[in-house]
Enzyme design. Structure first.
Site, short mmCIF file in Angstrom:
data_model
loop_
_atom_site.label_atom_id
_atom_site.label_comp_id
_atom_site.label_asym_id
_atom_site.label_seq_id
_atom_site.Cartn_x
_atom_site.Cartn_y
_atom_site.Cartn_z
NE ARG A 141 -3.68 2.37 0.16
CZ ARG A 141 -4.64 2.74 1.03
NH1 ARG A 141 -4.96 1.94 2.04
NH2 ARG A 141 -5.28 3.87 0.86
CB SER B 262 13.70 36.33 8.48
OG SER B 262 14.47 36.70 9.61
CE LYS C 16 17.03 35.44 3.92
NZ LYS C 16 17.65 34.72 5.04
CG ASN D 292 14.65 32.04 4.68
OD1 ASN D 292 15.58 32.64 4.17
ND2 ASN D 292 14.25 32.27 5.92
NE ARG E 189 11.32 -16.32 13.81
CZ ARG E 189 10.98 -17.25 12.91
NH1 ARG E 189 11.62 -17.33 11.76
NH2 ARG E 189 10.00 -18.10 13.16
#
Length: 468
Positions: free
Chosen positions: A119, A275, A281, A283, A314
């Site tokens: 899955r 920031s 900023k 980022n 095992r």
């Protein structure tokens, strides 16, 4: 007990993979294996069909006291003894003695894990499909968006953004093929008993595995894999290498979004990548998350060889490594694909800045083009030396190649061989063809098909029908 808090997973965790490898999903997978075991045993005559039906009805999550189960597992070292006793406790005399009949703990846990990994691969492929489609669109949209190619972090020759992205797209297409190819080696039923000989299952053991595999949507094998963990290692490595490819994209985005380059950027909305102190900023936060995820996956990858060292019939400690590493790698790969899709779908491209950057360093990005033109008349070595001299002069005198190259040719008596100026857009080679081929390869890569039985088993279908 709750797992340790992870800020990385909190900010970038794939919710599907987190749920798929969560505690209830583990229980669901083990219960599915117990139900399928009973039903298959009834089909081949090992236990009575009525007993099998009763076991299938009792082996449900609603009948499991989780606190009691995990307390028992901590004492025993493994969870299946407690699980089996709780199932049996819900049954009357007769069928309660047929739960887990002939099986060993690892048969149930490995079969359950095979369900989860199958899955997981399907879900990773679904995310990969969304990312690949978005990337293919960007490749085609930017097939002629001219930019500098960079080798050793320096400008090399002109290329296009589409061609740069195309190599990533082709890589993701190969990952899609690998996911498909891995399913038969990863999604294996495991019913071989205590020592791998299937002695407790009797002469119908091969039929039993075949019926169980069909019910659960898994693949059958008649060779035990209790200590043959190459399939798990392959699953883990697929997660690692998919994450690493996402990190290659992320590294390029980080570099190309540098202030000094400014060619490509992550998507933007208010305060994304902001920031706390520098208002300017923005980022590249998705890229940073992917790089962090990839670094973590790379560190975990070192354990994939260790899990294959288990001896005899095992493991004695190597198995426990898997319990930590395999789920983490699935979550990491899914998380990296999510962040990569965010980047690609919202990619901001500054084609004007790319064009300006082609003129940096005195236009020396066209040096190879000039050399190849001269080589027709002068030979490659001579042409290389002349352009090299012109390039060094351009750098030392802060001039451009189109000025210094004619002077060098005059000084060497080959002024008549001077090439005409060549535009970056005219020296792209097969860039457009690379884009077209990468898109073709992507569309040709087959998607992973999800077995309906796997979905039903992990959903703990109340009617007990796992045939799909």
């Amino acid at each position: 007990m709750e797992p340790a808090f992870s800020l990385l997973t909190q900010l970038a965790g794939d919710p599907v993979q987190l749920e798929l490898f969560g505690p209830d999903a583990c229980l669901q997978s083990w219960l599915a294996a117990e139900r399928a075991l009973a039903l298959a045993q009834s089909e081949v005559g090992i236990i009575d069909p009525a007993d099998a039906a009763a076991i299938s009805a009792a082996a449900r999550l609603d009948n499991i006291d989780r606190d009691e189960l995990w307390a028992s597992a901590k004492n025993v070292g493994y969870p299946i003894l407690g699980l089996v006793r709780q199932i049996s406790r819900s049954l009357p005399e007769g069928p309660n003695g047929r739960v887990h009949y002939g099986a060993t703990t690892q048969d149930i846990m490995d079969t359950g894990l095979a369900l989860q990994m199958q899955r997981s691969l399907y879900e990773l492929d679904t995310r990969l499909g969304c990312l690949g489609e978005a990337l293919a669109r960007q490749c085609e949209a930017n097939a002629r968006t001219v930019m500098p190619a960079r080798t050793h972090a320096q400008q090399a020759v002109p290329t296009t953004l589409g061609a740069t992205l195309a190599s990533l797209l082709a890589q993701f297409a190969r990952h899609r093929e690998r996911l498909n190819q891995a399913i038969p080696r990863v999604a294996l039923v495991s019913m071989f008993g205590a020592g791998g000989t299937s002695a407790a299952y009797g002469p119908q053991s091969a039929q039993l595995r075949e019926r169980m595999a069909r019910q659960l949507g898994l693949h059958r094998t008649d060779v035990p894999w209790h200590v043959a963990r190459d399939g798990l290692a392959e699953y883990g490595w697929l997660c690692v290498t998919i994450t690493a490819t996402c990190a290659r994209l992320a590294r390029n985005i980080v570099d190309l979004s540098r202030t000094e380059i400014g060619e490509v950027f992550e998507p933007f909305n208010s305060h994304r990548g902001a920031s706390s102190t520098m208002p300017q900023k923005v980022n590249p936060i998705s890229s940073e998350l992917i790089i962090g995820l990839s670094g973590t996956a790379g560190a975990l990858a070192s354990s994939l060889a260790r899990i294959q060292e288990a001896g005899h019939e095992r493991a004695a400690g190597e198995w426990q490594i898997e319990w930590q590493v395999i789920p983490q790698l699935g979550v990491i790969a899914g998380s990296a694909l999510i962040e990569a899709q965010v980047i690609v779908e919202g990619l901001r491209v500054d084609a004007e800045r790319m064009s300006e950057n082609l003129e940096l360093d005195g236009g020396l990005i066209m040096a190879e083009a000039q050399m190849i033109h001269l080589a027709t008349a002068l030979g490659r070595e001579t042409a290389h030396d002349l352009v090299y001299e012109a390039a060094q002069r351009a750098r030392s005198e802060h001039r451009i190649l189109q000025e210094t190259l004619p002077q060098v040719l005059i000084e060497h008596g080959v002024a008549d061989k001077a090439p005409a100026p060549i535009r970056a857009a005219d020296y792209l080679g097969e860039a457009e063809g690379v884009v077209a081929e990468a898109v073709r390869l992507w569309h040709a890569a087959p998607a992973v098909a999800e077995a309906p039985a796997v979905l039903a088993a992990l959903a703990d279908a109340q009617d007990g029908d796992m045939s799909g």
